[in-house]
Write an enzyme that holds these catalytic residues in place. Sequence first.
Site, short mmCIF file in Angstrom:
data_model
loop_
_atom_site.label_atom_id
_atom_site.label_comp_id
_atom_site.label_asym_id
_atom_site.label_seq_id
_atom_site.Cartn_x
_atom_site.Cartn_y
_atom_site.Cartn_z
N ARG A 1 0.80 -1.22 0.00
CA ARG A 1 0.00 0.00 0.00
C ARG A 1 0.84 1.28 0.00
NH1 ARG A 1 -2.68 -4.12 1.88
NH2 ARG A 1 -0.61 -4.57 2.68
N THR A 2 1.80 1.36 0.91
CA THR A 2 2.51 2.64 1.08
C THR A 2 3.31 3.00 -0.17
OG1 THR A 2 2.67 2.05 3.41
CG2 THR A 2 3.97 3.94 2.69
N LYS B 1 26.97 -4.10 -1.89
CA LYS B 1 28.44 -4.00 -1.99
C LYS B 1 29.02 -3.19 -0.83
CE LYS B 1 27.78 -3.86 -6.96
NZ LYS B 1 27.74 -2.94 -8.10
N ARG C 1 11.41 3.70 3.84
CA ARG C 1 10.96 2.70 4.84
C ARG C 1 12.18 1.87 5.22
NH1 ARG C 1 5.73 -1.12 4.46
NH2 ARG C 1 4.85 0.85 5.16
N HIS D 1 4.89 5.67 11.65
CA HIS D 1 4.49 5.57 10.24
C HIS D 1 3.54 6.76 10.04
CE1 HIS D 1 3.32 4.13 6.41
NE2 HIS D 1 2.94 2.90 6.69
#
Length: 316
Positions: A65-66, A93, A115, A145
């Site tokens: 969703r986000t 890396k 996120r 959030h």
Amino acid sequence: MKNLQQDKNKKLQHLLSIEGLNKDIVERIFNDADKFLENKDTEFDGYTSLSGKTVCNLFFENSTRTQTTFEIAAKRLSANVINLDIATSSQSKGESILDLINNLIAMSVDIFVIRHSKPGIPELIAKNIKSDAHIINAGDGNREHPTQGLLDAFTIREFKKDFSTLKVAIVGDIEHSRVAKSQINILATLGAKEIRVIGPKSLMPRNIDDLDVNVFNTMEEGLKDVDVVMMLRIQKERMSNKTVPSESNYFKSFGLNQKRLKIAKDDAIVLHPGPINRGVEIESKVADGMQSVILNQVKNGIAIRMAVMAMMVGNK
Ligand code: CP
């Protein structure tokens, strides 16, 4: 401490948490989101707010969703959008996250949507970047959030007009949920009459008594007379195997079924940030029932994210 979220003119620079965001700015975001949602103001020229700008989605944790609604929101505002695939990026890396960000700034990224599983990473980046780029926290560990908190409150406002009359219950794994923290903060900012948290003692944060919430350990007590029920899933990815409760026992004690929903007010609404786990924290008949506003939350997420990004960067 310097307010990282607003610049010296009080303009929204970053969105890192609901904590520290005042009611005025929240209401301005809601009013702009109304216009994007309903497209009712034909004079509103917000749709070109991000023309010529670049938004980069950096999701170090999975999302449906986000990430998708940020991408749709940015495109509706006429931005260029990059979804960097972390798994195939040069992070493997050994590149540090700040080097990654600085390289993307050199490519003229204007907004980073981030996120991460570690609490505080968006804030760390906001403190250390050497440009005017904007950072939006799309969920950091179990901390916050903020756009989810905003869209949840915006959805409640669609159905319930006056926060000062509302009793709201947040149900489930409060300890591991960043959504719960943002929900508690925004409900407090908007002056909800009572914020309740319901769940097993083992899933309550240690500092729960410091928060301005009433704690219940049974659904039967906690749901009594509430106007809004906000369900949460069990965040297994943030638990050790020892603390994961059995799904069937959890559903027996804390699952929201039709019988339990009757304990709340007749016109109570049911929210869930998703992803939902049917038969664990919520019964299908409730998730898909008349009182569920779960898909309204998803739709509103686009308008809220448009409003936040337009407010930060808008050319207007
Ligand atoms: N509500 C929420 O954050 O959902 P996603 O994990 O799918 O983005």
